[in-house]
Design a protein around this motif. Structure first.
Motif, mmCIF file in Angstrom:
data_model
loop_
_atom_site.group_PDB
_atom_site.id
_atom_site.type_symbol
_atom_site.label_atom_id
_atom_site.label_comp_id
_atom_site.label_asym_id
_atom_site.label_seq_id
_atom_site.Cartn_x
_atom_site.Cartn_y
_atom_site.Cartn_z
ATOM 1 N N MET A 14 -12.654 8.540 -23.628
ATOM 2 C CA MET A 14 -11.361 9.207 -23.445
ATOM 3 C C MET A 14 -10.446 8.933 -24.631
ATOM 4 S SD MET A 14 -10.438 8.896 -19.379
ATOM 5 C CE MET A 14 -10.970 7.229 -19.039
ATOM 6 N N VAL A 15 -10.458 7.690 -25.128
ATOM 7 C CA VAL A 15 -9.629 7.343 -26.284
ATOM 8 C C VAL A 15 -10.075 8.134 -27.511
ATOM 9 C CG1 VAL A 15 -8.999 5.481 -27.863
ATOM 10 C CG2 VAL A 15 -9.024 5.062 -25.400
ATOM 11 N N GLU A 16 -11.386 8.321 -27.682
ATOM 12 C CA GLU A 16 -11.868 9.090 -28.834
ATOM 13 C C GLU A 16 -11.445 10.557 -28.734
ATOM 14 O OE1 GLU A 16 -15.970 10.067 -31.303
ATOM 15 O OE2 GLU A 16 -15.835 8.243 -30.086
ATOM 16 N N LEU A 17 -11.464 11.116 -27.533
ATOM 17 C CA LEU A 17 -10.989 12.490 -27.359
ATOM 18 C C LEU A 17 -9.505 12.584 -27.697
ATOM 19 C CD1 LEU A 17 -11.374 15.416 -26.492
ATOM 20 C CD2 LEU A 17 -11.073 14.681 -24.108
ATOM 21 N N ILE A 18 -8.725 11.600 -27.301
ATOM 22 C CA ILE A 18 -7.305 11.564 -27.672
ATOM 23 C C ILE A 18 -7.162 11.570 -29.192
ATOM 24 C CG2 ILE A 18 -5.248 10.090 -27.696
ATOM 25 C CD1 ILE A 18 -6.115 9.186 -24.838
ATOM 26 N N ASP A 19 -7.959 10.751 -29.856
ATOM 27 C CA ASP A 19 -7.882 10.660 -31.315
ATOM 28 C C ASP A 19 -8.132 12.023 -31.956
ATOM 29 O OD1 ASP A 19 -7.787 8.390 -33.507
ATOM 30 O OD2 ASP A 19 -9.372 9.778 -34.132
ATOM 31 N N GLU A 20 -9.094 12.758 -31.440
ATOM 32 C CA GLU A 20 -9.392 14.086 -31.989
ATOM 33 C C GLU A 20 -8.210 15.041 -31.812
ATOM 34 O OE1 GLU A 20 -14.217 13.879 -31.099
ATOM 35 O OE2 GLU A 20 -12.956 15.332 -30.051
ATOM 36 N N GLN A 21 -7.497 14.912 -30.707
ATOM 37 C CA GLN A 21 -6.351 15.794 -30.489
ATOM 38 C C GLN A 21 -5.134 15.372 -31.310
ATOM 39 O OE1 GLN A 21 -6.968 18.615 -28.926
ATOM 40 N NE2 GLN A 21 -9.042 17.767 -28.717
#
Length: 481
Positions: free
Chosen positions: A271-278
């Motif tokens: 989830m944190v990695e998806l946040i980083d992408e956004q």
């Protein structure tokens, strides 16, 4: 004057603990864009929330005042008690000429019915989605969007919804990332930032993740299941400590680290990695529109997540580092320090006075202290506060009001100075005392150690003094009597 003020992109995740940034001593997680923010700004490595629970924490950092000071001590309050002195920083900035927008959570009052009662919050654009998976069809702007574009069923399984509890929906395990609430928040931010306007703007991007449940898209979780992640912190005395604190409801005990905790951590990191992408998409939009040089970017979270540490999950009436210490990164290339890790103690109450000072309108009343001297290079980043505080005043009741007798309230406070942390569970006759210099993982509780009796007494006195100093003095004083 308005055109001289910087734009503000304020990204606040939900329940993201401090040690989830690659460049800040976590080689196991992939956060290249937040790493870039650290390189282009100041990372406050010891930033603490003022409550380990959403609503009091958010009300606190949005006003620069402690939860108890403004009487927002728990989740589920009927309304936000605004008055002539208690106003959101976004309202104050709107008064100075800022155009303010929000996507995602606000959560300064109960959202049990799907929406929360709005106060004069200063937001012109208000795309409320308190939780990605609650209130489907009942005021959730994110799921309303999915319905409008005809892709709700592709993203979310609604078959298990319980309308009485406003819950039960689940992300599809293979949800396309572009349909996730994290991406939707970024979409709304980009739309807002690209609008034509004659003055500065502030955009609050309040992403629900990485809040539980641990439900990252399958491919993101798998990236970390394939890695050898370190286990959760668990000491020999943790089981005994949690048994003694059983009366300090609410906190989920999950036991020693095992496969369940490993899978939860993998999903949480996903989830944190998806946040980083956004975050990357939002920064790209700033660059594309020529606004990056005049935009302050803040990345933070409202509180942490235990993630199996000490046998605990989620958040509640505990004050371990994983629950109360959060990321806080502030970047304005060319105007603020770059590549600095500030190790001084910081509270989230410090964010509002920082923004107020940026806008040229210092707060008339605040428990916070502006971070601008550190950001601008005029103060030592190794020291900002002598201590930080955190509160839990009967903050969570997981049962409905019509289910009396099942809730066990508790009250607790945390006082942390440069070296020691004191936690007092009021009325239980027990607490925690840690020497964070010699015991950074908080596995050696000195509360009952005779050798630490004097230290405990001194810290108790200091904690009491700090708590009393934070009291609400009431209406404005207009005379001597």
């Amino acid at each position: 004057m308005a055109n001289e003020l910087p734009n503000i992109l304020w990204i606040c995740t939900d329940q993201q603990r401090y040690d989830t940034v690659h460049c800040l001593n976590n080689p196991h997680i992939n956060t290249p864009v937040v790493d870039r923010l650290c390189a282009e700004g100041v990372a406050f490595s010891r930033a603490y929330c003022q409550s380990p629970v959403c609503q009091p924490s958010r009300a606190s950092f949005l006003t620069g005042l402690y939860p108890n000071t403004i009487h927002v001590n728990r989740n589920g309050n009927a309304y936000f008690p605004a008055n002539e002195r208690v106003r959101l920083i976004t309202r104050r900035l709107a008064d100075t000429g800022y155009d303010c927008g929000l996507a995602g959570k606000l959560h300064i009052a109960s959202c049990w019915t799907g929406t929360e009662p709005r106060v004069d919050d200063g937001y012109r654009v208000f795309d409320l989605s308190t939780s990605a998976l609650q209130f489907v069809g009942r005021g959730n702007a994110y799921t309303d969007w999915l319905t409008r574009i005809g892709r709700l069923d592709e993203a979310i399984d609604t078959s298990g919804i319980d309308p009485a509890r406003n819950s039960g929906a689940r992300y599809r395990p293979d949800i396309p990332p572009e349909l996730h609430q994290t991406a939707w928040c970024a979409d709304r931010a980009i739309e807002f930032m690209e609008q034509e306007r004659g003055g500065p703007w502030l955009m609050s991007v309040n992403i629900f993740d990485p809040h539980g449940p641990f439900d990252a898209p399958r491919s993101y979780q798998q990236r970390y299941l394939d890695k050898d992640l370190p286990p959760a912190i668990y000491g020999d005395r943790d089981a005994d400590t949690q048994e003694r604190l059983r009366g300090a409801f609410f906190q989920q005990y999950s036991g020693p680290p095992g496969d369940k905790q490993r899978r939860q951590k993998a999903s949480y990191y996903g989830m944190v990695e998806l946040i980083d992408e956004q975050v990357a998409r939002m920064l790209d939009a700033l660059e594309r529109t020529g606004q990056r040089d005049n935009t302050v970017v803040i990345f933070m979270s409202d509180h942490g997540e235990m993630l199996g540490d000490h046998g605990l999950t989620a958040k509640g009436c505990r004050f371990y580092e994983g629950a109360v210490r959060v990321p806080l990164i502030v970047s304005w290339p060319g105007r603020f320090r770059q590549g600095v890790v500030a190790d001084g103690l910081v509270e989230l109450t410090d964010v509002a006075p920082t923004l107020a000072e940026l806008a040229g309108e210092p707060l008339p009343w605040t428990n916070g202290r502006s971070l601008l001297p550190i950001l601008a290079g005029n103060a030592d980043p190794a020291h900002h506060r002598d201590h930080v505080r955190c509160e839990y005043y009967d903050a969570l009741n997981m049962y409905l009001p019509q289910e009396p007798g099942r809730h066990t309230p508790c009250w607790a406070t945390m006082y942390r100075d440069d070296r020691h942390k004191l936690v007092t569970y009021h009325g239980l006759g027990h607490g925690e005392l840690y020497d964070l210099q010699s015991d950074p993982q908080e596995v050696n509780n000195l509360w009952d150690d005779p050798a630490a009796a004097t230290l405990r007494a001194d810290l108790t006195q200091q904690s009491s003094a700090a708590t009393i100093a934070a009291c609400d003095p009431g209406p404005a004083q207009i005379g001597r009597f």
